[in-house]
Design a protein around this motif. Structure first.
Motif, PDB file in Angstrom:
ATOM      1  N   MET A 108       7.461  -1.279  -1.156  1.00  0.00           N
ATOM      2  CA  MET A 108       8.529  -0.317  -1.297  1.00  0.00           C
ATOM      3  C   MET A 108       9.825  -1.059  -1.567  1.00  0.00           C
ATOM      4  O   MET A 108      10.133  -2.040  -0.920  1.00  0.00           O
ATOM      5  CB  MET A 108       8.642   0.490  -0.005  1.00  0.00           C
ATOM      6  N   VAL A 156      12.121  13.564   3.876  1.00  0.00           N
ATOM      7  CA  VAL A 156      10.919  13.115   3.161  1.00  0.00           C
ATOM      8  C   VAL A 156       9.735  13.065   4.127  1.00  0.00           C
ATOM      9  O   VAL A 156       8.632  13.497   3.803  1.00  0.00           O
ATOM     10  CB  VAL A 156      11.171  11.743   2.492  1.00  0.00           C
ATOM     11  N   GLN A 210       6.356  14.342   1.884  1.00  0.00           N
ATOM     12  CA  GLN A 210       6.483  13.923   0.491  1.00  0.00           C
ATOM     13  C   GLN A 210       6.013  12.491   0.254  1.00  0.00           C
ATOM     14  O   GLN A 210       5.870  12.074  -0.884  1.00  0.00           O
ATOM     15  CB  GLN A 210       7.927  14.091   0.032  1.00  0.00           C
ATOM     16  N   CYS A 211       5.788  11.774   1.337  1.00  0.00           N
ATOM     17  CA  CYS A 211       5.333  10.390   1.206  1.00  0.00           C
ATOM     18  C   CYS A 211       4.008  10.204   1.943  1.00  0.00           C
ATOM     19  O   CYS A 211       3.738   9.135   2.477  1.00  0.00           O
ATOM     20  CB  CYS A 211       6.400   9.450   1.751  1.00  0.00           C
ATOM     21  N   ASP A 225       1.140   9.592   1.114  1.00  0.00           N
ATOM     22  CA  ASP A 225       0.298   8.467   0.697  1.00  0.00           C
ATOM     23  C   ASP A 225       1.043   7.140   0.736  1.00  0.00           C
ATOM     24  O   ASP A 225       0.546   6.137   0.224  1.00  0.00           O
ATOM     25  CB  ASP A 225      -0.254   8.733  -0.708  1.00  0.00           C
ATOM     26  N   SER A 226       2.231   7.140   1.336  1.00  0.00           N
ATOM     27  CA  SER A 226       3.047   5.925   1.443  1.00  0.00           C
ATOM     28  C   SER A 226       3.574   5.760   2.865  1.00  0.00           C
ATOM     29  O   SER A 226       4.745   6.020   3.137  1.00  0.00           O
ATOM     30  CB  SER A 226       4.220   5.985   0.459  1.00  0.00           C
ATOM     31  N   GLU A 237       4.534   3.346   4.283  1.00  0.00           N
ATOM     32  CA  GLU A 237       5.623   2.369   4.345  1.00  0.00           C
ATOM     33  C   GLU A 237       6.966   3.067   4.540  1.00  0.00           C
ATOM     34  O   GLU A 237       7.875   2.506   5.142  1.00  0.00           O
ATOM     35  CB  GLU A 237       5.684   1.523   3.062  1.00  0.00           C
ATOM     36  N   VAL A 238       7.091   4.287   4.025  1.00  0.00           N
ATOM     37  CA  VAL A 238       8.334   5.044   4.196  1.00  0.00           C
ATOM     38  C   VAL A 238       8.555   5.340   5.686  1.00  0.00           C
ATOM     39  O   VAL A 238       9.670   5.194   6.196  1.00  0.00           O
ATOM     40  CB  VAL A 238       8.313   6.346   3.364  1.00  0.00           C
ATOM     41  N   TRP A 275      -1.316  12.489   7.027  1.00  0.00           N
ATOM     42  CA  TRP A 275       0.106  12.187   7.229  1.00  0.00           C
ATOM     43  C   TRP A 275       0.525  12.561   8.651  1.00  0.00           C
ATOM     44  O   TRP A 275       1.229  11.818   9.324  1.00  0.00           O
ATOM     45  CB  TRP A 275       0.968  12.932   6.209  1.00  0.00           C
TER      46      TRP A 275
END
Length: 123
Positions: A1, A14, A19-20, A22-23, A25-26, A70
């Motif tokens: 990121m 977010v 909204q993240c 699949d990430s 790291e956020v 999530w």
């Protein structure tokens, strides 16, 4: 990121909006930024910050419209702000608020862990 300067409230939106999803790291970035902010604050303000982060994560866990993976990731990390809050207990009222938050987390996490397991086909 990439490490662009993103306002704290935008990170929260977010995360809460999934909204993240699949990430993760956020989420980790959000938690790291929280710790950095808290180190520069008074005990009272750091307590409010960690309570805010706890509530963001717990609200995200409870939002059944979001992807279950999530919500599970947020549930796995919701204990971090709670641990920081425990270290900031000074008064009886602080302890009372902490234990109320911990109790709510236990109740909700038990409910949502079992719902995650049923969705994943684990009994």
């Amino acid at each position: 990121m990439s490490h662009y300067l993103v306002p704290f409230s935008v990170l929260e939106q977010v995360i809460q909006g999934g909204q993240c999803a699949d990430s993760p790291e956020v989420l980790y970035h959000y938690l790291n930024v929280t710790e950095e902010y808290a180190e520069r604050l008074s005990i009272t303000d750091a307590t409010l910050l960690h309570q805010r982060v706890f509530n963001v994560l717990l609200d995200t866990v409870c939002d059944t419209t979001l992807a279950s993976h999530w919500r599970q990731t947020c549930l796995d990390k919701v204990y971090l702000p709670l641990q920081h809050l425990k270290q900031l207990i000074v008064t009886y009222q602080d302890a009372k608020e902490y234990f109320k938050m911990e109790h709510n987390l236990r109740i909700l996490s038990h409910y949502f862990i079992s719902s995650f397991e049923h969705k994943d086909g684990i009994n």
